[in-house]
Design a protein around this motif. Structure first.
Motif, PDB file in Angstrom:
ATOM      1  N   ARG A  56       8.343  -5.809   9.897  1.00  0.00           N
ATOM      2  CA  ARG A  56       8.046  -6.033  11.116  1.00  0.00           C
ATOM      3  C   ARG A  56       7.739  -7.525  11.423  1.00  0.00           C
ATOM      4  NH1 ARG A  56       6.438  -1.445  14.374  1.00  0.00           N
ATOM      5  NH2 ARG A  56       7.681   0.163  13.943  1.00  0.00           N
ATOM      6  N   ASN A 110       2.646   2.717  14.092  1.00  0.00           N
ATOM      7  CA  ASN A 110       1.904   1.267  14.392  1.00  0.00           C
ATOM      8  C   ASN A 110       0.742   1.272  13.821  1.00  0.00           C
ATOM      9  OD1 ASN A 110       4.481   0.409  15.941  1.00  0.00           O
ATOM     10  ND2 ASN A 110       3.810   1.455  17.706  1.00  0.00           N
ATOM     11  N   THR A 116       4.305  -4.658  16.388  1.00  0.00           N
ATOM     12  CA  THR A 116       4.962  -3.548  16.882  1.00  0.00           C
ATOM     13  C   THR A 116       6.353  -3.846  17.536  1.00  0.00           C
ATOM     14  OG1 THR A 116       4.055  -4.002  19.090  1.00  0.00           O
ATOM     15  CG2 THR A 116       2.882  -2.712  17.717  1.00  0.00           C
ATOM     16  N   LEU A 117       7.337  -3.088  17.748  1.00  0.00           N
ATOM     17  CA  LEU A 117       8.478  -3.450  18.063  1.00  0.00           C
ATOM     18  C   LEU A 117       8.327  -3.827  19.521  1.00  0.00           C
ATOM     19  CD1 LEU A 117      10.757  -0.641  16.769  1.00  0.00           C
ATOM     20  CD2 LEU A 117      10.680  -3.184  15.906  1.00  0.00           C
ATOM     21  N   ASP A 118       7.378  -3.400  20.524  1.00  0.00           N
ATOM     22  CA  ASP A 118       7.181  -3.839  21.721  1.00  0.00           C
ATOM     23  C   ASP A 118       6.703  -5.255  21.700  1.00  0.00           C
ATOM     24  OD1 ASP A 118       6.816  -3.635  24.570  1.00  0.00           O
ATOM     25  OD2 ASP A 118       4.516  -4.127  24.141  1.00  0.00           O
ATOM     26  N   THR A 119       5.937  -5.920  20.562  1.00  0.00           N
ATOM     27  CA  THR A 119       5.683  -7.145  20.508  1.00  0.00           C
ATOM     28  C   THR A 119       6.963  -8.137  20.229  1.00  0.00           C
ATOM     29  OG1 THR A 119       3.498  -6.688  19.705  1.00  0.00           O
ATOM     30  CG2 THR A 119       4.141  -8.832  19.322  1.00  0.00           C
ATOM     31  N   ARG A 121       9.776  -7.293  21.330  1.00  0.00           N
ATOM     32  CA  ARG A 121      10.712  -7.479  22.325  1.00  0.00           C
ATOM     33  C   ARG A 121      10.055  -8.262  23.276  1.00  0.00           C
ATOM     34  NH1 ARG A 121      11.672  -1.946  21.220  1.00  0.00           N
ATOM     35  NH2 ARG A 121       9.564  -1.187  22.353  1.00  0.00           N
ATOM     36  N   ARG A 122       8.743  -8.456  23.391  1.00  0.00           N
ATOM     37  CA  ARG A 122       7.992  -9.459  24.398  1.00  0.00           C
ATOM     38  C   ARG A 122       8.505 -10.775  23.924  1.00  0.00           C
ATOM     39  NH1 ARG A 122       2.016  -8.140  24.993  1.00  0.00           N
ATOM     40  NH2 ARG A 122       2.401  -7.635  22.731  1.00  0.00           N
ATOM     41  N   ARG A 124      10.967 -11.964  22.372  1.00  0.00           N
ATOM     42  CA  ARG A 124      11.920 -12.449  22.590  1.00  0.00           C
ATOM     43  C   ARG A 124      12.501 -12.918  24.174  1.00  0.00           C
ATOM     44  NH1 ARG A 124      14.532  -7.334  19.728  1.00  0.00           N
ATOM     45  NH2 ARG A 124      14.805  -8.297  17.747  1.00  0.00           N
ATOM     46  N   THR A 125      11.402 -12.734  25.014  1.00  0.00           N
ATOM     47  CA  THR A 125      11.515 -13.094  26.224  1.00  0.00           C
ATOM     48  C   THR A 125      10.525 -14.300  26.577  1.00  0.00           C
ATOM     49  OG1 THR A 125       9.516 -11.804  27.197  1.00  0.00           O
ATOM     50  CG2 THR A 125      11.821 -10.530  26.988  1.00  0.00           C
ATOM     51  N   SER A 138      -0.339 -12.042  16.393  1.00  0.00           N
ATOM     52  CA  SER A 138       0.189 -10.904  15.879  1.00  0.00           C
ATOM     53  C   SER A 138       0.429 -11.299  14.339  1.00  0.00           C
ATOM     54  CB  SER A 138       1.758 -10.824  16.357  1.00  0.00           C
ATOM     55  OG  SER A 138       1.764 -10.446  17.814  1.00  0.00           O
TER      56      SER A 138
END
Length: 184
Positions: A56, A110, A116-119, A121-122, A124-125, A138
């Motif tokens: 991760r 987690n 986290t995968l949410d982190t 994803r965020r 990437r934006t 992180s």
């Protein structure tokens, strides 16, 4: 405050290792061959947790070249990413040597310090300072937790190779934290 956080994080690491053995996240027995006696449950739980944690964190370090705002942070992340990939090779070899199959008992979990995968994803934006802040927070959490998990492995593990790798990773992480502090 730092001492209290350190004590709480150590307690979290100890509780995690205990919880892994009690809550069903124990190493899965191999159908074909038993694990060599030199690997205890702590060794295999540590290996099986470190692999997804490093995977991760690698997802996040891979984003740095295109998203980071500070060149010094990008340089640190490039080195950290290489170290993570090297650790993963060593951890996978150790898992194979343990005789325990790679059943991914922590898939979807987690854990403290796990990116986290949410982190991801965020991350990437965003770019620039927003990315740098998200990345730094992180990876610092990851490094602190890894250092504690390695200390627990060295204390409670039985496989010398696993304990030796934990010591190497622990020293590396301490240096990485120092360097991260210098570039942030």
């Amino acid at each position: 405050m730092q001492l209290r956080r350190n004590v709480l994080t150590r307690r979290t690491a100890a509780a995690l290792l205990l919880g892994l053995s009690v809550a069903g996240c124990t190493p899965q027995p191999s159908a074909g061959r038993p694990a060599p006696a030199t690997f205890n449950d702590t060794d295999t739980a540590w290996i099986q947790l470190m692999i997804p944690m490093d995977e991760r964190a690698s997802l996040l370090t891979d984003l740095v070249p295109a998203r980071a705002g500070r060149p010094a942070l990008a340089g640190w992340a490039e080195e950290a990413g290489r170290r993570l990939k090297d650790e993963l090779v060593d951890l996978r070899e150790l898992l194979e040597d343990s005789g325990v199959p790679d059943t991914r008992p922590h898939e979807g979990h987690n854990m403290p310090g796990m990116v986290t995968l949410d982190t991801v994803r965020r991350a990437r934006t965003v770019t620039g300072e927003s990315f740098d802040r998200l990345f730094t927070e992180s990876l610092r959490a990851h490094l602190v937790q890894v250092r504690m998990l390695c200390a627990s492995e060295r204390t409670s593990g039985s496989a010398e190779r696993a304990k030796d790798l934990a010591a190497v990773i622990e020293r590396s992480v301490a240096r990485q934290i120092t360097r991260l502090d210098a570039v942030t």
